[in-house]
Design a protein around this motif. Sequence first.
Motif, PDB file in Angstrom:
ATOM      1  N   UNK B 243       0.854  -1.190   0.000  1.00  0.00           N
ATOM      2  CA  UNK B 243       0.000   0.000   0.000  1.00  0.00           C
ATOM      3  C   UNK B 243       0.883   1.231   0.000  1.00  0.00           C
ATOM      4  N   UNK B 244       1.508   1.522  -1.151  1.00  0.00           N
ATOM      5  CA  UNK B 244       2.488   2.607  -1.223  1.00  0.00           C
ATOM      6  C   UNK B 244       1.891   3.949  -0.827  1.00  0.00           C
ATOM      7  N   UNK B 245       0.586   4.116  -1.028  1.00  0.00           N
ATOM      8  CA  UNK B 245      -0.052   5.383  -0.694  1.00  0.00           C
ATOM      9  C   UNK B 245      -0.047   5.692   0.797  1.00  0.00           C
ATOM     10  N   UNK B 246       0.088   4.663   1.641  1.00  0.00           N
ATOM     11  CA  UNK B 246       0.111   4.913   3.090  1.00  0.00           C
ATOM     12  C   UNK B 246       1.387   4.372   3.719  1.00  0.00           C
ATOM     13  N   UNK B 247       2.415   4.170   2.896  1.00  0.00           N
ATOM     14  CA  UNK B 247       3.702   3.705   3.429  1.00  0.00           C
ATOM     15  C   UNK B 247       4.495   4.914   3.896  1.00  0.00           C
ATOM     16  N   UNK B 248       4.201   5.388   5.087  1.00  0.00           N
ATOM     17  CA  UNK B 248       4.842   6.580   5.638  1.00  0.00           C
ATOM     18  C   UNK B 248       5.477   6.176   6.955  1.00  0.00           C
ATOM     19  N   UNK B 249       6.727   6.518   7.116  1.00  0.00           N
ATOM     20  CA  UNK B 249       7.490   6.033   8.261  1.00  0.00           C
ATOM     21  C   UNK B 249       7.279   6.790   9.547  1.00  0.00           C
ATOM     22  N   UNK B 250       6.698   7.994   9.469  1.00  0.00           N
ATOM     23  CA  UNK B 250       6.580   8.793  10.687  1.00  0.00           C
ATOM     24  C   UNK B 250       5.376   9.717  10.558  1.00  0.00           C
ATOM     25  N   UNK B 251       4.487   9.726  11.575  1.00  0.00           N
ATOM     26  CA  UNK B 251       3.343  10.635  11.521  1.00  0.00           C
ATOM     27  C   UNK B 251       3.805  12.076  11.447  1.00  0.00           C
ATOM     28  N   UNK B 252       3.022  12.921  10.788  1.00  0.00           N
ATOM     29  CA  UNK B 252       3.318  14.339  10.765  1.00  0.00           C
ATOM     30  C   UNK B 252       2.949  14.980  12.101  1.00  0.00           C
ATOM     31  N   UNK B 253       3.611  16.093  12.431  1.00  0.00           N
ATOM     32  CA  UNK B 253       3.336  16.767  13.710  1.00  0.00           C
ATOM     33  C   UNK B 253       1.904  17.326  13.743  1.00  0.00           C
ATOM     34  N   UNK B 254       1.535  18.003  12.647  1.00  0.00           N
ATOM     35  CA  UNK B 254       0.199  18.614  12.610  1.00  0.00           C
ATOM     36  C   UNK B 254      -0.892  17.537  12.684  1.00  0.00           C
ATOM     37  N   UNK B 255      -0.834  16.525  11.792  1.00  0.00           N
ATOM     38  CA  UNK B 255      -1.877  15.499  11.901  1.00  0.00           C
ATOM     39  C   UNK B 255      -1.840  14.743  13.234  1.00  0.00           C
ATOM     40  N   UNK B 256      -0.651  14.501  13.749  1.00  0.00           N
ATOM     41  CA  UNK B 256      -0.580  13.725  14.987  1.00  0.00           C
ATOM     42  C   UNK B 256      -1.347  14.404  16.123  1.00  0.00           C
ATOM     43  N   UNK B 257      -1.192  15.720  16.235  1.00  0.00           N
ATOM     44  CA  UNK B 257      -1.871  16.442  17.318  1.00  0.00           C
ATOM     45  C   UNK B 257      -3.386  16.260  17.209  1.00  0.00           C
ATOM     46  N   UNK B 258      -3.886  16.312  15.992  1.00  0.00           N
ATOM     47  CA  UNK B 258      -5.332  16.166  15.788  1.00  0.00           C
ATOM     48  C   UNK B 258      -5.781  14.725  16.023  1.00  0.00           C
ATOM     49  N   UNK B 259      -5.000  13.786  15.515  1.00  0.00           N
ATOM     50  CA  UNK B 259      -5.371  12.374  15.663  1.00  0.00           C
ATOM     51  C   UNK B 259      -5.387  11.997  17.140  1.00  0.00           C
ATOM     52  N   UNK B 260      -4.371  12.445  17.868  1.00  0.00           N
ATOM     53  CA  UNK B 260      -4.292  12.144  19.294  1.00  0.00           C
ATOM     54  C   UNK B 260      -5.510  12.682  20.040  1.00  0.00           C
ATOM     55  N   UNK B 261      -5.943  13.869  19.658  1.00  0.00           N
ATOM     56  CA  UNK B 261      -7.034  14.504  20.385  1.00  0.00           C
ATOM     57  C   UNK B 261      -8.408  14.008  19.958  1.00  0.00           C
ATOM     58  N   UNK B 262      -8.549  13.617  18.701  1.00  0.00           N
ATOM     59  CA  UNK B 262      -9.906  13.458  18.153  1.00  0.00           C
ATOM     60  C   UNK B 262     -10.259  12.062  17.673  1.00  0.00           C
ATOM     61  N   UNK B 263      -9.250  11.209  17.433  1.00  0.00           N
ATOM     62  CA  UNK B 263      -9.555   9.926  16.811  1.00  0.00           C
ATOM     63  C   UNK B 263      -9.745   8.842  17.872  1.00  0.00           C
ATOM     64  N   UNK B 264     -10.707   7.953  17.619  1.00  0.00           N
ATOM     65  CA  UNK B 264     -11.071   6.955  18.620  1.00  0.00           C
ATOM     66  C   UNK B 264     -10.125   5.765  18.661  1.00  0.00           C
ATOM     67  N   UNK B 265      -9.376   5.555  17.601  1.00  0.00           N
ATOM     68  CA  UNK B 265      -8.452   4.429  17.602  1.00  0.00           C
ATOM     69  C   UNK B 265      -7.834   4.274  16.233  1.00  0.00           C
ATOM     70  N   UNK B 266      -6.708   3.602  16.175  1.00  0.00           N
ATOM     71  CA  UNK B 266      -6.079   3.283  14.896  1.00  0.00           C
ATOM     72  C   UNK B 266      -5.853   1.771  14.886  1.00  0.00           C
ATOM     73  N   UNK B 267      -6.450   1.107  13.924  1.00  0.00           N
ATOM     74  CA  UNK B 267      -6.319  -0.344  13.828  1.00  0.00           C
ATOM     75  C   UNK B 267      -5.371  -0.672  12.664  1.00  0.00           C
ATOM     76  N   UNK B 268      -4.889  -1.902  12.633  1.00  0.00           N
ATOM     77  CA  UNK B 268      -4.005  -2.289  11.532  1.00  0.00           C
ATOM     78  C   UNK B 268      -4.581  -3.492  10.792  1.00  0.00           C
TER      79      UNK B 268
END
Lengths: 416, 416
Positions: B243-268
């Motif tokens: 899945x090359x479109x989501x092969x990213x080695x490190x979360x971005x700072x801006x998205x991470x702050x939002x994901x941490x605050x607002x997202x209910x979970x991240x599954x794999x």
Amino acid sequence: MSADLGSPGLGAGPLPVTIADIEAARELLAPVVRRTPVEPNRALAERVGGPVFLKCENLQRAGSFKIRGAYTRISRLTDAERAQGVVAASAGNHAQGVALAGQMLGIPVRVYMPSNAPLPKVQATRAYGALVEFVDGGVDVCLVHALAWAESSGAILIHPFDHRDIVAGQGTVGLEILEQCPDVATVLVCTGGGGLLAGVAAAVRARRPDVTVIGVQAEGAAAYPPSLSVGHPLALATMTTMADGIAVGRPGEVPFALVQALVDGVVTVSEELISRALLFLLERAKLVVEPAGAAGVAAILDGEIAARLRPPVVAVLSGGNIDPLLMMRVIRHGMAAAGRYLQVRLRAPDRPGSLATLLGVLAEVEANVLEVEHVRTGVRLSVDEVEIALRLETRGPDHCRAVLAALRSAGFPLQV
Amino acid sequence: MSADLGSPGLGAGPLPVTIADIEAARELLAPVVRRTPVEPNRALAERVGGPVFLKCENLQRAGSFKIRGAYTRISRLTDAERAQGVVAASAGNHAQGVALAGQMLGIPVRVYMPSNAPLPKVQATRAYGALVEFVDGGVDVCLVHALAWAESSGAILIHPFDHRDIVAGQGTVGLEILEQCPDVATVLVCTGGGGLLAGVAAAVRARRPDVTVIGVQAEGAAAYPPSLSVGHPLALATMTTMADGIAVGRPGEVPFALVQALVDGVVTVSEELISRALLFLLERAKLVVEPAGAAGVAAILDGEIAARLRPPVVAVLSGGNIDPLLMMRVIRHGMAAAGRYLQVRLRAPDRPGSLATLLGVLAEVEANVLEVEHVRTGVRLSVDEVEIALRLETRGPDHCRAVLAALRSAGFPLQV
């Protein structure tokens, strides 16, 4: 191209399906079928010189427009008829449409399918609760069995296209097109027996006589052009097309009357164009369409036809029930036809470094190696040679020629 | 599964992107991007026990949601910045998004792409007028080149996810979901760097705090779960996913702050599930989706995750830019995994009638022969044997086992 895009002849008598019939079908179908999306496509628009939209009946329930006609027809059976069950003959979409309609209406369905029908279509038909009977032979032979069953059991035969209710149901596609794309000027409809074409023409031309309606047939199964020439349905002696959904040997009487009176022309497209259209839709529109469903887009890919289409154009993608195995073949074929995939076998000297040299040549000409097969022994090889089979990704016909030239001049003779 | 689906933590400070930012992006994007359709899917609904819809960003312009963020970001550059041009590093979707946005805004675009990027993506990027520079290495190395160019030339680097304007643009997908599916209870978003997930979460939770937002990552490239555990972005040491479109080695700072605050979970999800999801979407939804874009549906195909999803569920199909050659491989793999495609090599006695006997055995067990290759000589064969390579269409795992057993008991030893 095989017919004029001129004005349709004016029918003499009353037509078998009217706009009122189609509007009634529409009301009946409202809670049952999906109003499928109409998607703009810029790459096709460039070819036509104006907007092109795709009416996505491949996203319809059961994967094609067939549920519209099948449900309309079956829901109008009397209680006595319903109790006898229904029977159909089909290699695919009609089978699924009838099976789904029967399931929704609680009516037993029996379908005669060719024993070589693609497994996914058989499984989908069974998943809708239909009883599938296999027949050795094509759809024609299946139809004989279905008729025999209808006579012996009293079941009602649901013909795939030659019935007023079927045509009225398919015509609801035309009403949706007019609402979703009010400024449409031309509608392209893939055509086999003619049910969809007749229904769409009846709907569109009743409401908007200025809109051009054109049928598109696979040139290996094009019964409409000669039938229209002589003025009555003619049967084809033979048919060869991968577009099984429109491989019909003889126009239906009901659709023929409507097509003759209302349709502006029926054009034909080659297998090559159908396969290119299918690959185009996968790559550029991200839509899975079966060969029959790609015929309208194939017509747009024909430069001569495209030049004569008045935009905005709506092409109906009639269905998406393609066997993944066939899809793989079409992709490979389409890639090869576009010069983007090259499969070659060549001879190489059987000594260390020979394969490395070969791969160096390929790297030099920027051919992307997908697969290498190394056959060390073979009847056509001399004792100091190996055969190498290559599958390469290439950038187009010119690049293919450059790759082949580089291989030849580096001393790797191609095997034929 | 690798994270709780519990409630998100409450953010401490102000978040980098607000609903007002997303609404402003939406107004900006209105004449530019398509409001992509939301398609119901019954087969997925059965797995979840309630409605499931697919938000079709694979049908977006340039084939993915990326144009939303790229256009938002680039259109907000000052005149002085615009004059310097923009630069990006990408193997695919972001390249196309930036190239298209640059073309629409009349700004020169330079993109550094890996030299092994699929040709169709390179050609599409060039077709939007961008200058493509090839780099030996992955996207990380491309980014180094892009940064160097930005510094030396003054061009503005358009980061694929770590910027407020990018996240605000992607968030417009969330606003559309709420309008197109007002009773949505759960949104599944495929996640790499987190731009789309963060944007959708910011939009959805501001308007509808009761809606659950879940990120889905490929398990071979899942930086979010460990990053969320420690509370800041962590870099992965290695990544392996198709899945090359989501092969990213490190979360971005801006998205991470939002994901941490607002997202209910991240599954794999596993590669196997992604490949099954892709084939499912082709066959059952008639939609072409790239591996990254199928991650949300892969999560629904995981019975354990599906059981915990509150319907109605909307899964975002983030993009459809899949190389046809990869699509062929995934189809073949998915068919084989489902027991619908069987590839075997076996030894047979080299005497007349041997192949006929073999084909008789296959006909008996109803295996559909797709390809037969007959190798008469080979190093591993004794002199009176031939090797036969078969590609068969089968009906499922049980049928595969039956076919293999029949071959063995008929005296055709399998080659390993």
